[in-house]
Design a protein around this motif. Structure first.
Motif, PDB file in Angstrom:
ATOM      1  N   LEU A 151       1.021  -1.308  -0.375  1.00 46.48           N
ATOM      2  CA  LEU A 151      -0.156  -0.417  -0.308  1.00 46.48           C
ATOM      3  C   LEU A 151       0.976   1.359   0.226  1.00 46.48           C
ATOM      4  N   CYS A 152       1.720   1.004   0.812  1.00 48.70           N
ATOM      5  CA  CYS A 152       2.868   2.434   0.689  1.00 48.70           C
ATOM      6  C   CYS A 152       3.548   2.727  -0.189  1.00 48.70           C
ATOM      7  N   GLY A 199       7.621   1.917   3.578  1.00 48.87           N
ATOM      8  CA  GLY A 199       7.625   2.999   3.747  1.00 48.87           C
ATOM      9  C   GLY A 199       6.228   3.563   4.289  1.00 48.87           C
ATOM     10  N   TYR A 200       5.807   3.989   5.057  1.00 40.87           N
ATOM     11  CA  TYR A 200       4.287   4.133   5.913  1.00 40.87           C
ATOM     12  C   TYR A 200       4.223   5.777   6.151  1.00 40.87           C
ATOM     13  N   HIS A 207       2.032   9.568  12.379  1.00 44.16           N
ATOM     14  CA  HIS A 207       1.082   8.859  13.098  1.00 44.16           C
ATOM     15  C   HIS A 207       1.158   7.841  11.997  1.00 44.16           C
ATOM     16  N   MET A 208       0.830   7.727  11.069  1.00 47.20           N
ATOM     17  CA  MET A 208       0.991   7.308   9.965  1.00 47.20           C
ATOM     18  C   MET A 208       1.753   5.527  10.324  1.00 47.20           C
ATOM     19  N   HIS A 209       2.832   6.281  10.791  1.00 42.57           N
ATOM     20  CA  HIS A 209       4.136   5.254  10.415  1.00 42.57           C
ATOM     21  C   HIS A 209       3.682   4.758  11.689  1.00 42.57           C
ATOM     22  N   HIS A 210       3.342   4.896  12.155  1.00 41.98           N
ATOM     23  CA  HIS A 210       2.180   4.704  13.927  1.00 41.98           C
ATOM     24  C   HIS A 210       1.569   3.636  13.291  1.00 41.98           C
TER      25      HIS A 210
END
Lengths: 137, 502, 492, 163
Positions: free
Chosen positions: D88-89, D98-99, D113-116
């Protein structure tokens, strides 16, 4: 002799992992029982895990978890977390290998009725002698 | 004329090979339709000859011929070009292929041979390989074509698939592959090394002016010639009589023309364009070749005397005659080289006549032994007349083309220091007469055996046409030798302009 | 999307392999096969595109998760692994095509979709080994491909397959564990796992004991995985017992990927100077075992009555030939070794397609059942002939070109004795190829061929394509140019 | 593995703990990003809760909670979640895994946050796979059959190839 002993004691971790490794290899080579060979293989792998973990050890180090600002005067020394992470993966790999190995042993047992290497080889040889229509072994 | 946007002359050699090899799928496709299959074979043969003639014409007009295909490794290129020597070889092989195809049709059908499609397909591939060798621009391309020829002729030799055929074919391939991998390949390597990473044929010699030691050069030369075992110089001749188990058209084209001539052609290339006459005369390596050739000429003739099987006698005669070419080239004098190279063509047309005749005799009256040929001229007059022409050619008497080439050879021998060669040539002519004239005499002047049928019984017409044509060609080349001699002299041109060493 | 190709080439087949168990509930084997074919088709496209890109840019880097090496894992494509990637994925597609009809040869219907899943994971693992720029990631992919190959081999039709799979599992795991240990030593010495960093830091540490030990363990481990001569014991049974479709792919690519890894370690990570200056003994040892393999492989093959075993033993020799390129450390020799990967993949793949056809028609793979094959199945006969000639190294076939490069490389590297070794192995190869050729084309007319008809086109085409490649690569300089570019990049 | 009925004490003590164990498993999963924990540990703990049921209520009951076909499907599904998030990344224009690319916002806070969430999703995938693998291992090894412990039913053998 004295120096050698001192060296050995100083590097006791390596001695342990080398011993484990040799025991594992011995089991793989010398044991005819297929499951015992797998146990040997696991010993061999575990020895390597221990070796990795010993690399990550830092004298006086602590668990590599972030200490949040509680006003500690000194930043703690962390152990190197990377080998642990690597070994987590390696352990999974080891478990998978063992699983496949055991599955194969189960099937071997069903096909040959034995899990002794000598007997399996003998059974194969008997079959090769018979003039069956199947492919040569 | 252009093809695919490129001058035809440039890609001519490749087109010629593609044409011959491209016939194979068609032949396989038409395997159930013999007439169409043979027509395809014939058509391709004719087209190919026309193409070679076109290249000959282009060469005479000075149009550049040839192209570079690929560099397989540094210094190892697949590349083609045309020169006098190559054209002579290509013309002889492609021209005789037409007649041989015609002959094959008659022979194979009369014989109800199995695996005819495989036969024609492998034949086409062999000619493709011969074209590749004839137009090779460098030693590597020639080596590749040489190897391919060994492999694709193997199915032809083993054709009958009887135990004898298997044994003969095994011997054939063992000799040819063994020597080429064991000797020619290392020699190629050494030449590549000595020639500073090049393998291109060069007028005057790739190794001309090489500073390598005489010992190393001599070793390389001997290794190279030994690796070209198709020239059947003794002691590497064993494959040729063994290969006589093949059907006669195979023996005729391949073992009188294509395969063996590939050997002597290769040696000529090695002498003239790889080592060069100057280098060879400096190191004196040609004396080894002269010695081997003289030995082969005499000994092979002696063995031929003792053969009762007609094809075997022809085989040993071939071994002997091939060494004439080697001898001529090894003399390193213009006349000798000219004679030797002209002998490639002259011997080809006459020896193929003899083989055709032998095959025709076998097809028509099922005789394979010399002792069974009494009075046969009465039953097969055309065949035996052609045979007689061929026999005269072997001895070197008019009206046969070989007289011209042998004449040049004698001149060459007289010009050089090796006068004993004259003695060898004389002895050989006598020996040739001793084993060919009795056959002719038997056929024409002895009565037919008691109780044998007396009616005319020639082989099928395609056979007769083919052997008559080659016999006439033998005579024609005697009467009009200019084209052949011109090519041979061109090939010997460097020797002529620079002197023969010594 | 094109900038993500280095990761997609792995992720797409990986995800597809995970989807198969879910989706093959609907539509069964056909769905599974379609998914495998689609995924490998994509990977093949991607690897060719990568090869083209490498041709323009020299090399391609891709950082996982945007984390640059050494923190993150990096995928690096240079001419060498682009070539290996193309080889693995293309042979994978051809083997899949073969399996469309070939699965029925030796697999019960209910096992087929599981088999396809494992096969796809196996291919993915091999491609992962090839493309990754991180040694630990390499180990993980190595294990993915190893474990799946144990399963694939164990799925063979006969019960011997189980034992062959088990033996390979034990030996292969020892090899993999050695590699893991070697990587541990490297990490201990340098504190990094990224190949590029290792290459940078190692030269200063060449004489440290752990660096030397690491080399020993990695080399021995890889030697086991690639079946280098004295350590090849597992390989003949594994190849001969694996199901036909898997054995095509296994024989054509699996050991070559391990050989590629050795190239990576010797050339990229340690650098060519290591073997020359620091451990010339190791160089000699590898050379000796490679040469011994080159001679004894074909020699042992002569004695085999089973076609797949025969081919497996000949692979022992061919792997020796590929490893020669590692130790010659000379542009021509290295290029020859690299090129031989392609050439041997084409020839051996084609030959195993023929073995598969034989199994499909006779139920076994005995060499003598080839008798008269050419009469009834000329296409298959042509395949085995051409591939056999390429195995010998006849001029104008692919095999010649690589052997020639190796021979010139050996001379330039001052190892002239390698040349007669190569010649000798060619001569031994001639003997068994001749034997096969005689059976195929010149069997006595009264022998009734066991192979009575051609296999379906979908099983014929892969073999024909690979055999055709043997010819095409033999007369063009295209592959050689790539191999030389790869060798140059390695020796720089 | 015996499968006579366990004592009622065991059953009544064990049963109520199961939801708590499972909740704890989720807690461990959620804690994974910045402390000890994560999908592996959470997965094992979750599986342990089912194992506990099997131990106290008997093999069939435990197996009945998550059927064979279901866990078989869960194993690849978890992996698929993992690689799917990574992919999806890519669709978002970032690198594999790569979030940050999962959001279009440029606000560093949101990106963080997206990374989280990305990490969380991946850990959840890991957990699913680990849980189902653990359960498969446990249930297959403890399959209660009298006599030869290696013998399996025909249908199970067929299904066994999906792993």
């Amino acid at each position: 002799m004295d120096d050698l002993l001192r060296e050995l004691v100083r590097h006791y971790k390596y001695v342990i992992y080398a011993l484990l490794m040799v025991i594992g290899l011995y089991a793989i080579i010398a044991k005819g029982h297929l499951v015992k060979k797998i146990i040997g293989l696991n010993l061999l792998q575990t020895a390597v895990f221990l070796f990795y973990l010993s690399i990550g050890r830092v004298k006086g180090g602590t668990v590599p978890v972030l200490w949040e600002g509680d006003g500690a005067p000194v930043t703690p020394i962390y152990e190197n977390p990377v080998p642990h992470v690597l070994m987590l993966t390696a352990i999974v790999v080891g478990v998978s290998t063992t699983a496949v190995a055991l599955a194969l042993v189960v099937r071997i047992h069903r096909a040959y009725g034995t899990v002794e290497e000598v007997e399996i080889l003998a059974a194969d040889e008997d079959e090769a002698d018979e003039p069956t229509g199947d492919a040569g072994a | 004329m252009t093809l695919f946007g490129r001058p035809l002359a440039e890609i001519g050699p490749v087109v010629s090979m593609a044409l011959c090899a491209g016939a194979v799928p068609l032949l396989v496709l038409f395997r159930k339709l013999p007439n169409l299959r043979e027509a395809t074979s014939l058509l391709v043969a004719v087209t190919n000859f026309a193409l070679v003639l076109f290249l000959y014409d282009a060469w005479k007009r000075g149009v550049p011929i040839g192209t570079h295909i690929a560099t397989l490794a540094p210094g190892f290129q697949l590349a083609f070009r045309a020169d006098a020597l190559g054209l002579l070889f290509a013309l002889v092989a492609s021209g005789l292929w037409i007649l041989n195809t015609l002959y094959s049709i008659g022979y194979m059908r009369a014989h109800h041979e199995q695996h005819q499609t495989r036969f024609y397909a492998c034949f086409a591939l062999s000619i493709a390989a011969v074209m590749g060798a004839a137009f090779a621009k460098n030693a590597f391309t020639m080596f590749a074509a040489y190897e391919v020829l060994s492999l694709v002729t193997y199915p032809l030799v083993i054709h009958a698939q009887t135990p004898e055929a298997r044994a003969g074919a095994k011997r054939y391939l063992t000799y040819l592959l063994g020597t080429s991998i064991g000797f020619q390949l290392p020699a190629l390597f050494l030449v590549w090394h000595l020639g500073n990473g090049s393998l291109d044929f060069t007028t005057g010699g790739l190794l001309h002016g090489s500073t390598a030691s005489a010992g190393l050069l001599t070793f390389t030369f001997v290794l190279y010639v030994a690796g070209l075992a198709k020239c059947a110089v003794m002691p590497f001749h064993g494959w040729l009589p063994a290969a006589m188990v093949a059907p006669t058209p195979v023996s005729a084209l391949l073992h009188a023309v294509a395969v063996v001539k590939m050997g002597v052609f290769g040696v000529s290339r090695v002498v003239l364009d790889v080592f060069g006459t100057d280098t060879l005369s400096r190191i004196g390596a040609n004396d080894i070749l002269i010695g081997a050739a003289c030995f082969t000429i005499v000994v092979a003739s002696l063995i031929a005397l003792a053969q009762d099987n007609l094809k075997r006698r022809l085989a040993y005669s071939t071994i002997s005659q091939l060494s004439y070419v080697l001898l001529g080239v090894a003399l390193l004098v213009p006349a000798g080289v000219t004679g030797g190279i002209a002998h490639i063509g002259a011997h080809a047309v006459s020896k193929i006549t003899l083989f055709f005749a032998a095959g025709a005799i076998y097809v028509a009256v099922h005789k394979t032994k010399v002792s069974e040929l009494d009075g046969l001229a009465r039953r097969m007059p055309i065949t035996m007349t052609a045979f007689a022409v061929g026999a005269l050619a072997m001895i070197g008497l008019p009206p046969a083309a070989t007289m011209i080439s042998k004449d040049w050879l004698l001149k060459g021998a007289a010009a050089g220091p090796n006068v004993f060669v004259l003695v060898v040539l004389g002895t050989s002519a006598l020996l040739n007469a001793a084993y060919f004239l009795p056959i002719v005499w038997r056929a024409f002047f002895k009565p037919l055996p008691e109780g044998a049928p007396t009616g005319r019984q020639e082989a099928p017409w395609p056979c007769v046409v083919a052997l008559a044509a080659t016999a006439l060609l033998t005579i024609a080349l005697f009467l009009f030798p200019d084209g052949l001699l011109h090519l041979a002299q061109e090939a010997a041109g460097y020797v002529a302009t620079h002197g023969g060493g010594h | 999307m094109h900038e993500h190709l280095p990761v997609l080439v792995i992720v797409v087949p990986l995800m597809t392999a995970l989807l198969i168990p879910l989706l093959s509930r609907f539509g069964g084997v056909r769905t599974a096969w379609t998914l495998v074919a689609a995924a490998l088709g994509f990977s093949t496209y991607a690897s060719w595109a990568l090869l083209a890109r490498v041709g323009q840019e020299g090399f391609v880097r891709y950082a996982m998760g945007g984390w640059l090496a050494p923190t993150g894992i990096e995928y690096v494509v240079d001419p060498l692994n682009a070539m290996v990637l193309v080889m693995v994925s293309s042979v994978g597609v051809l083997a899949t095509l073969w399996m469309a009809r070939g699965l029925a040869v030796d697999l019960a219907p209910e096992r087929r979709s599981g088999y396809l899943t494992v096969f796809l994971l196996f291919v993915t693992g091999l491609m992962g080994i090839t493309i990754t720029g991180d040694v630990f990631n390499l180990y993980v992919f190595l294990e993915i491909s190893s474990i799946t190959s144990y399963v694939l081999i164990g799925m063979g039709r006969r019960r011997q397959a189980l034992y062959a799979g088990y033996s390979y599992l034990i030996v292969g795991s020892i090899g993999a564990t050695f590699i893991l240990l070697g990587i541990g030593y490297l990490y201990q010495a340098t504190g990094t796992l990224a190949m590029a960093d290792l290459a940078e830091r190692l030269p200063e540490l060449f004489h440290q004991r752990n660096v030397l030990t690491a080399f020993a363990f990695v080399t021995v481990g890889l030697a086991v995985k690639m079946a280098l001569f004295p350590l090849h014991g597992w390989q003949p049974s594994a190849y001969s017992q694996a199901p036909a479709g898997a054995s095509i792919f296994l024989a054509a690519t699996a050991t070559k990927v391990s050989a590629y890894t050795l190239y990576r370690f010797v050339y990229t990570i340690y650098g060519p100077r290591f073997l020359i200056d620091v451990l010339p003994t190791a160089r000699d040892l590898i050379l000796v075992s490679a040469c011994a393999g080159i001679v004894f492989g074909p020699l042992l093959a002569l004695r085999q009555s089973d076609l797949k075993r025969l081919l497996a033993y000949s692979s022992v020799g061919q792997i020796g030939t590929i490893v020669l390129g590692v130790v010659l450390l000379d542009p021509a020799g290295t290029a020859g070794g690299i090129l031989h990967m392609w050439n041997h993949a084409a020839a051996k793949g084609a030959l195993f397609c023929v073995a598969g056809a034989l199994a499909a028609r006779t139920g076994g793979t005995r060499v003598k059942d080839l008798a008269g094959l050419g009469r009834r199945a000329p296409w298959t006969g042509a395949t085995v002939t051409i591939a056999g000639l390429s195995m010998i190294g006849v001029p104008l076939t692919a095999g010649f070109q690589s052997k020639w490069l190796l021979a010139t490389g050996a001379l330039e590297a001052g190892m002239p004795l390698v040349v007669p070794v190569l010649l000798l192995s060619s001569l031994f190869t001639v003997i068994y190829v001749w034997r096969i050729g005689m059976l195929v084309w010149f069997a006595p007319d009264d022998v009734e061929p066991k192979v009575t008809s051609e296999v379906p086109w979908s099983m014929r085409i892969p073999g024909l394509v690979l055999a055709g490649l043997c010819l095409v690569l033999g007369v063009t300089s295209w592959a050689g140019t790539w191999a030389q570019a790869a060798a140059e990049a390695l020796l720089r | 593995m015996s499968h006579h009925t366990p004592s009622p004490i065991l059953r009544y003590v064990a049963r109520p703990t199961v939801p708590f164990i499972q909740l704890y498993a989720l807690y461990v999963l959620g804690h994974g990003e910045d402390g000890p924990g994560g999908g592996f540990q959470g997965g094992v703990i979750f599986a342990a809760s089912i194992v506990l049921l099997a131990l106290t209520e008997g093999w069939p009951y435990g197996r009945g909670q998550l059927k064979r076909g279901f866990t078989d499907a869960l194993m690849p599904f978890g992996c698929l979640v993992y690689s799917g998030v990574g992919a999806l990344c890519l669709l978002g224009g970032g690198a594999f895994l790569g979030y940050e690319a999962l959001t279009t916002s440029l606000d560093p806070h949101v990106r963080n946050h997206m990374h989280h969430y990305g990490l969380m999703a991946i850990e959840a995938g890991v957990m699913i796979t680990v849980t189902s693998s653990m359960l498969t291992l446990f249930f297959e090894m403890s399959r209660p059959e009298p006599g030869d412990p290696w013998e399996l039913d025909e249908e199970d053998e067929a299904g066994g190839q999906h792993g």
